[in-house]
Design a protein around this motif. Structure first.
Motif, PDB file in Angstrom:
ATOM      1  N   ASP A 201       0.716  -1.089   0.007  1.00 61.06           N
ATOM      2  CA  ASP A 201      -0.034  -0.003   0.103  1.00 61.06           C
ATOM      3  C   ASP A 201       0.783   1.432   0.120  1.00 61.06           C
ATOM      4  OD1 ASP A 201      -2.477  -1.223   0.111  1.00 61.06           O
ATOM      5  OD2 ASP A 201      -2.469  -1.354   2.351  1.00 61.06           O
TER       6      ASP A 201
ATOM      7  N   SER B  90       4.939  -1.260   3.382  1.00 64.77           N
ATOM      8  CA  SER B  90       3.787  -1.705   4.170  1.00 64.77           C
ATOM      9  C   SER B  90       2.215  -1.530   3.745  1.00 64.77           C
ATOM     10  CB  SER B  90       4.110  -1.048   5.593  1.00 64.77           C
ATOM     11  OG  SER B  90       3.720   0.374   5.389  1.00 64.77           O
ATOM     12  N   GLY B  91       1.480  -2.156   4.474  1.00 65.21           N
ATOM     13  CA  GLY B  91       0.260  -2.203   4.032  1.00 65.21           C
ATOM     14  C   GLY B  91      -0.408  -3.213   4.437  1.00 65.21           C
ATOM     15  N   LYS B  92      -1.899  -3.418   4.023  1.00 65.45           N
ATOM     16  CA  LYS B  92      -2.709  -4.730   4.488  1.00 65.45           C
ATOM     17  C   LYS B  92      -2.227  -5.980   4.035  1.00 65.45           C
ATOM     18  CE  LYS B  92      -7.497  -6.023   4.171  1.00 65.45           C
ATOM     19  NZ  LYS B  92      -8.818  -5.807   3.791  1.00 65.45           N
ATOM     20  N   GLN B  93      -1.285  -5.931   3.044  1.00 59.93           N
ATOM     21  CA  GLN B  93      -0.709  -7.075   2.784  1.00 59.93           C
ATOM     22  C   GLN B  93       0.609  -6.581   1.708  1.00 59.93           C
ATOM     23  OE1 GLN B  93      -2.507  -9.973  -0.137  1.00 59.93           O
ATOM     24  NE2 GLN B  93      -2.267 -11.395   1.604  1.00 59.93           N
TER      25      GLN B  93
ATOM     26  N   THR C 242       4.387 -13.613   1.710  1.00 60.89           N
ATOM     27  CA  THR C 242       3.216 -12.456   2.263  1.00 60.89           C
ATOM     28  C   THR C 242       3.403 -12.244   3.777  1.00 60.89           C
ATOM     29  OG1 THR C 242       1.959 -13.490   0.566  1.00 60.89           O
ATOM     30  CG2 THR C 242       0.531 -12.165   2.019  1.00 60.89           C
TER      31      THR C 242
ATOM     32  N   CYS D 170       2.983  -8.061   6.236  1.00 63.55           N
ATOM     33  CA  CYS D 170       2.464  -6.734   6.128  1.00 63.55           C
ATOM     34  C   CYS D 170       3.468  -5.604   6.392  1.00 63.55           C
ATOM     35  CB  CYS D 170       1.652  -6.510   7.497  1.00 63.55           C
ATOM     36  SG  CYS D 170      -0.124  -7.479   7.360  1.00 63.55           S
ATOM     37  N   LYS D 171       4.745  -5.929   6.484  1.00 64.11           N
ATOM     38  CA  LYS D 171       5.754  -4.932   6.761  1.00 64.11           C
ATOM     39  C   LYS D 171       7.060  -5.529   6.213  1.00 64.11           C
ATOM     40  CE  LYS D 171       7.840  -1.654   9.598  1.00 64.11           C
ATOM     41  NZ  LYS D 171       7.877  -0.913  11.007  1.00 64.11           N
TER      42      LYS D 171
ATOM     43  N   CYS E 123       0.916  -9.933   9.698  1.00 67.30           N
ATOM     44  CA  CYS E 123      -0.166  -9.237   9.961  1.00 67.30           C
ATOM     45  C   CYS E 123      -0.919  -9.560  11.258  1.00 67.30           C
ATOM     46  CB  CYS E 123      -1.138  -9.266   8.774  1.00 67.30           C
ATOM     47  SG  CYS E 123      -0.357  -8.942   7.276  1.00 67.30           S
TER      48      CYS E 123
END
Length: 191
Positions: free
Chosen positions: A129, A143-146, A157, A159-160, A175
């Motif tokens: 994201d 980073s992001g939701k995925q 996979t 989140c960061k 995540c």
């Protein structure tokens, strides 16, 4: 379309991390995984091309805003995002104080990318994201939701993703659950 072409010396680390994804080194699923990413070390020898629908430079604030269809290319590495904000340091008093991002003389402090970040180099890809590059600490974070990292059929996979550009060390965080890793044994035979 606005395009600026300048040598990598003024923003070499900025663009971007000669790939935030060579961390496909194979380990089991965990809350986070750390890997050496030798391909992430910085390179000063290639020019950087930047394209966007709009460029707004606010020299008094030491900021440059690239918006709409941002594309950054250095060598075989391409970064795409909806928006990129570049923060640069003041040069102090005198003639050097008049240096700006457009003259190629700016000392980049931080770079932020937002709105669907996509990074690719050869068979390696990363999506997130948002992203941030801190020049002082030589740290790049996606980073992001995925955050999805892939090389050929191998996929990580989390989140960061944090990459230390000086050493190439990378850490992918979860995540809240495990970091997900799918490794294809056939891809290891190619390497």
């Amino acid at each position: 379309m606005m395009q600026i072409l300048r040598p990598a010396r003024c923003t070499n680390a900025a663009y971007f991390a000669a790939m935030a994804f060579a961390c496909l080194a194979g380990s089991a699923a965990a809350q986070s995984t750390t890997s050496s990413m030798e391909g992430m070390k910085l390179s000063n020898d290639q020019p950087i091309a930047i394209e966007s629908d709009q460029l707004e430079v606010r020299d008094q604030e030491h900021k440059a805003y690239f918006t709409g269809n941002v594309k950054v290319v250095q060598g075989t590495t391409t970064l795409q995002a909806g928006k990129m904000t570049v923060l640069y340091k003041s040069k102090g008093d005198g003639a050097a104080a008049n240096s700006s991002i457009t003259s190629g003389g700016a000392d980049i402090d931080k770079i932020f990318v937002d709105n669907s970040v996509y990074l690719t180099s050869g068979t390696q890809k990363a999506t997130a994201d948002k992203g941030e590059f801190d020049m002082a600490s030589q740290t790049f974070t996606l980073s992001g939701k995925q955050v999805v990292l892939s090389q050929d059929t191998n996929v990580f996979t989390g989140c960061k993703l944090t990459v230390l550009m000086n050493t190439g060390e990378a850490k992918l965080e979860s995540c809240g659950g495990p970091v997900r890793i799918m490794l294809d044994p056939k891809s290891q035979k190619k390497q």
